[in-house]
Design a protein around this motif. Structure first.
Motif, PDB file in Angstrom:
ATOM      1  N   UNK A 299       0.840  -1.202   0.000  1.00  0.00           N
ATOM      2  CA  UNK A 299       0.000   0.000   0.000  1.00  0.00           C
ATOM      3  C   UNK A 299       0.876   1.255   0.000  1.00  0.00           C
ATOM      4  N   UNK A 300       0.285   2.349  -0.461  1.00  0.00           N
ATOM      5  CA  UNK A 300       0.970   3.639  -0.432  1.00  0.00           C
ATOM      6  C   UNK A 300       0.014   4.715   0.059  1.00  0.00           C
ATOM      7  N   UNK A 301       0.474   5.513   1.012  1.00  0.00           N
ATOM      8  CA  UNK A 301      -0.332   6.599   1.571  1.00  0.00           C
ATOM      9  C   UNK A 301       0.244   7.929   1.090  1.00  0.00           C
ATOM     10  N   UNK A 302      -0.601   8.776   0.509  1.00  0.00           N
ATOM     11  CA  UNK A 302      -0.112  10.049  -0.013  1.00  0.00           C
ATOM     12  C   UNK A 302       0.282  11.020   1.098  1.00  0.00           C
ATOM     13  N   UNK A 303      -0.593  11.255   2.026  1.00  0.00           N
ATOM     14  CA  UNK A 303      -0.511  12.220   3.106  1.00  0.00           C
ATOM     15  C   UNK A 303      -0.471  13.655   2.594  1.00  0.00           C
ATOM     16  N   UNK A 313       1.359  13.333  10.784  1.00  0.00           N
ATOM     17  CA  UNK A 313       2.093  12.697   9.687  1.00  0.00           C
ATOM     18  C   UNK A 313       1.996  11.173   9.717  1.00  0.00           C
ATOM     19  N   UNK A 314       1.978  10.585   8.531  1.00  0.00           N
ATOM     20  CA  UNK A 314       1.847   9.127   8.417  1.00  0.00           C
ATOM     21  C   UNK A 314       3.184   8.405   8.474  1.00  0.00           C
ATOM     22  N   UNK A 345       5.259  -0.749   2.098  1.00  0.00           N
ATOM     23  CA  UNK A 345       4.604   0.544   1.912  1.00  0.00           C
ATOM     24  C   UNK A 345       5.451   1.421   1.011  1.00  0.00           C
ATOM     25  N   UNK A 346       4.796   2.111   0.067  1.00  0.00           N
ATOM     26  CA  UNK A 346       5.529   3.028  -0.813  1.00  0.00           C
ATOM     27  C   UNK A 346       5.165   4.460  -0.444  1.00  0.00           C
ATOM     28  N   UNK A 347       6.163   5.155   0.074  1.00  0.00           N
ATOM     29  CA  UNK A 347       6.043   6.532   0.533  1.00  0.00           C
ATOM     30  C   UNK A 347       5.560   7.444  -0.585  1.00  0.00           C
ATOM     31  N   UNK A 348       4.711   8.408  -0.223  1.00  0.00           N
ATOM     32  CA  UNK A 348       4.219   9.410  -1.181  1.00  0.00           C
ATOM     33  C   UNK A 348       3.535   8.777  -2.395  1.00  0.00           C
ATOM     34  N   UNK A 349       2.866   7.661  -2.164  1.00  0.00           N
ATOM     35  CA  UNK A 349       2.202   6.862  -3.220  1.00  0.00           C
ATOM     36  C   UNK A 349       3.006   6.793  -4.513  1.00  0.00           C
TER      37      UNK A 349
END
Length: 545
Positions: A299-303, A313-314, A345-349
């Motif tokens: 999964x990737x979270x944009x934030x 912050x995520x 997890x992939x940072x910054x989607x």
């Protein structure tokens, strides 16, 4: 509409792209202004005049393009046939000016400073990757003081001919390398599994901070067996609000038991507080449960942008997900979700990093190598001022968290600082540490000429004296995890000339020999799935791949 006025001969436009966040643009403006003055003087020394294509804005105290809307207004006034320099000494949102560069017919030169404090080189690498994906022709240069031979020679060449090219002799197509039989066999098996069973990549709101290069078109992803599940950060926020205080306290207690040090204060606006961390614990639980519900392997979270106005912050969440050892999260029936393993997890989607991380996890699991992997920013690099090594040492520095597995002494050697208020007004803790020594594989997936491509190389993480580490942290961002990396057979300028992103993926292996095998296997897996693969640099012993 009146015709755009032609630029006089021997004149060059200058465009300065910035952040969407006003606080960042205002703070970084003095450094950008100083850089532009220096660049204008160098351009003038060759008999050309640098003409700013948009003004300084007194009301907001900076001269950056601060939105896509503003960018379109600026480019509507620019002579599309004139030479144009995009000068950056800050992080920038590429979509602010991507539209204008796509339609621009004149020569384009992307220029960045070389500084840890003012990350123009990071912004430029993202813009380069975005233009590469868009099929836009451009040239690129970088310099610390704009007085070195490579920069001056390259600038003169571009001013006279509109193009400057760099040598990339360190890059070798995979087809020209000899792969070990084991690498090919494992890759073939993993590729078949992905083709038949397939995999889901969970994307919490696509397109972080204008990173066009980080979005993989679905039709290019399909042949890899990976499919996107488009998720909403609104759903993640709601799910976090449904997590009980008791569950959040259990995760918080787990962190403290493992020895993670939190640097707490009392001021919510400038310091890390327990309240912020407990909200991060809730977000972590929610993310794990959503990944499980939708069957997401990664999964990737944009934030940024999106969650930044709702939750801390995520980053602590993200680093924890990428760690092999992490707080257990249970389903409604009491069973633990993917216990004892990371949820990549992939940072910054960054979907290119997401695909890479998924491949890495599968390859390293099959080869019984360390599975925890992450992207870092290719933030900066410098010669070692302590004299410990004569090698050029990169600063790989992700914007908030790396897996605890990567840090010296793991969780107990890690700490958590409040994210800088300039970017993170609601705070939240990082997952910071100094990367342990060892052999690593670095890589990057990118899009070029309508194809998925992948570069891979080898490097080692070295130890530097604490004083030198502190210097590098203070030159960059002190709250973020740091990796001292030495790339094998790839110089600073070769990396900058070739790399198509601000991000670089890294994973450890147990030895140099096993790292080589992991590299070959991931390269073979990518090739099996239709990706065009290149190997960069050399093995640890200096021998070619």
């Amino acid at each position: 509409m009146s015709a755009v006025k032609k630029l006089p001969k021997k004149s060059v436009y200058l465009v300065a792209n910035g952040d969407l966040r006003q606080s960042a643009n205002e703070k970084c403006w003095p450094a950008q202004a100083a850089m532009e003055k220096q660049l204008a003087e160098v351009v003038a020394s060759f008999g050309y005049k640098l003409v700013r294509a948009h003004p300084y804005k007194k009301d907001v105290k900076h001269g950056f393009i601060g939105s896509q809307k503003e960018g379109m207004e600026v480019f509507a006034t620019i002579d599309p046939t004139a030479p144009l320099i995009v000068a950056e000494c800050v992080w920038q949102y590429s979509h602010h000016l991507l539209h204008g560069l796509i339609s621009h017919k004149g020569p384009i030169l992307n220029v960045a400073n070389w500084s840890g404090t003012w990350p123009g080189l990071v912004g430029m690498l993202n813009l380069n990757g975005s233009l590469t994906k868009a099929g836009v022709k451009y040239s690129t240069l970088w310099s610390e003081n704009f007085d070195d031979e490579l920069f001056l020679g390259g600038l003169e060449t571009w001013l006279k001919g509109g193009v400057v090219k760099h040598k990339t002799a360190h890059v070798k197509p995979l087809a020209k390398a000899t792969l070990p039989p084991k690498a090919k066999a494992v890759a073939k098996k993993l590729a078949e599994e992905l083709r038949v069973k397939k995999s889901i990549m969970g994307v919490f709101d696509e397109g972080c901070m204008g990173m066009y290069n980080a979005i993989i078109p679905d039709e290019l992803l399909f042949p890899t067996g990976v499919y996107k599940e488009r998720l909403s950060q609104s759903a993640l926020y709601y799910a976090a609000t449904q997590v009980s205080d008791a569950e959040a306290q259990e995760v918080f207690a787990w962190y403290k038991k493992k020895g993670l040090k939190f640097h707490f204060g009392k001021d919510e606006a400038t310091e890390l507080t327990e309240r912020q961390v407990l909200l991060q614990c809730k977000t972590y639980i929610a993310a794990v449960r959503i990944a499980d519900e939708f069957g997401c392997e990664t999964i990737g979270i944009q934030y940024q942008q999106g969650l930044k106005d709702l939750l801390p912050a995520s980053d602590l969440v993200e680093g924890t997900l990428n760690s092999t050892e992490r707080p257990p999260v249970k389903r409604a029936d009491g069973s633990v979700i993917r216990g004892g393993e990371p949820i990549p997890h992939f940072n910054e989607v960054d979907e290119c990093a997401g695909l890479d991380g998924l491949f890495t996890d599968r390859v390293h699991k099959a080869l019984q190598q360390p599975r925890a992997n992450t992207l870092h920013d290719l933030r900066w690099g410098d010669w070692d001022k302590s004299g410990t090594t004569s090698d050029y040492v990169w600063v790989f520095l992700i914007s908030g968290s790396a897996p605890a597995d990567h840090h010296i002494n793991g969780w107990a050697g890690s700490d958590s600082h409040r994210q800088p208020a300039m970017y993170f007004k609601l705070g939240g803790g990082t997952l910071r540490g100094i990367a342990k020594t060892g052999e690593i594989i670095w890589s990057r997936v990118f899009v070029e000429n309508g194809k998925l491509k992948m570069d891979l190389g080898r490097a080692k993480v070295i130890s530097l004296p604490q004083e030198e580490t502190e210097r590098r942290w203070k030159e960059t961002t002190y709250q973020w995890p740091i990796m001292h990396a030495v790339t094998y057979g790839v110089t600073r300028d070769q990396m900058m000339a070739r790399h198509k992103s601000n991000h670089i993926q890294v994973a450890y292996a147990n030895s140099a020999k096993e790292a080589d095998l992991a590299l070959y296997t991931k390269a073979a897996l990518a090739a099996e799935l239709g990706i065009e693969v290149s190997l960069c640099g050399t093995k640890a012993d200096g021998k070619a791949f």
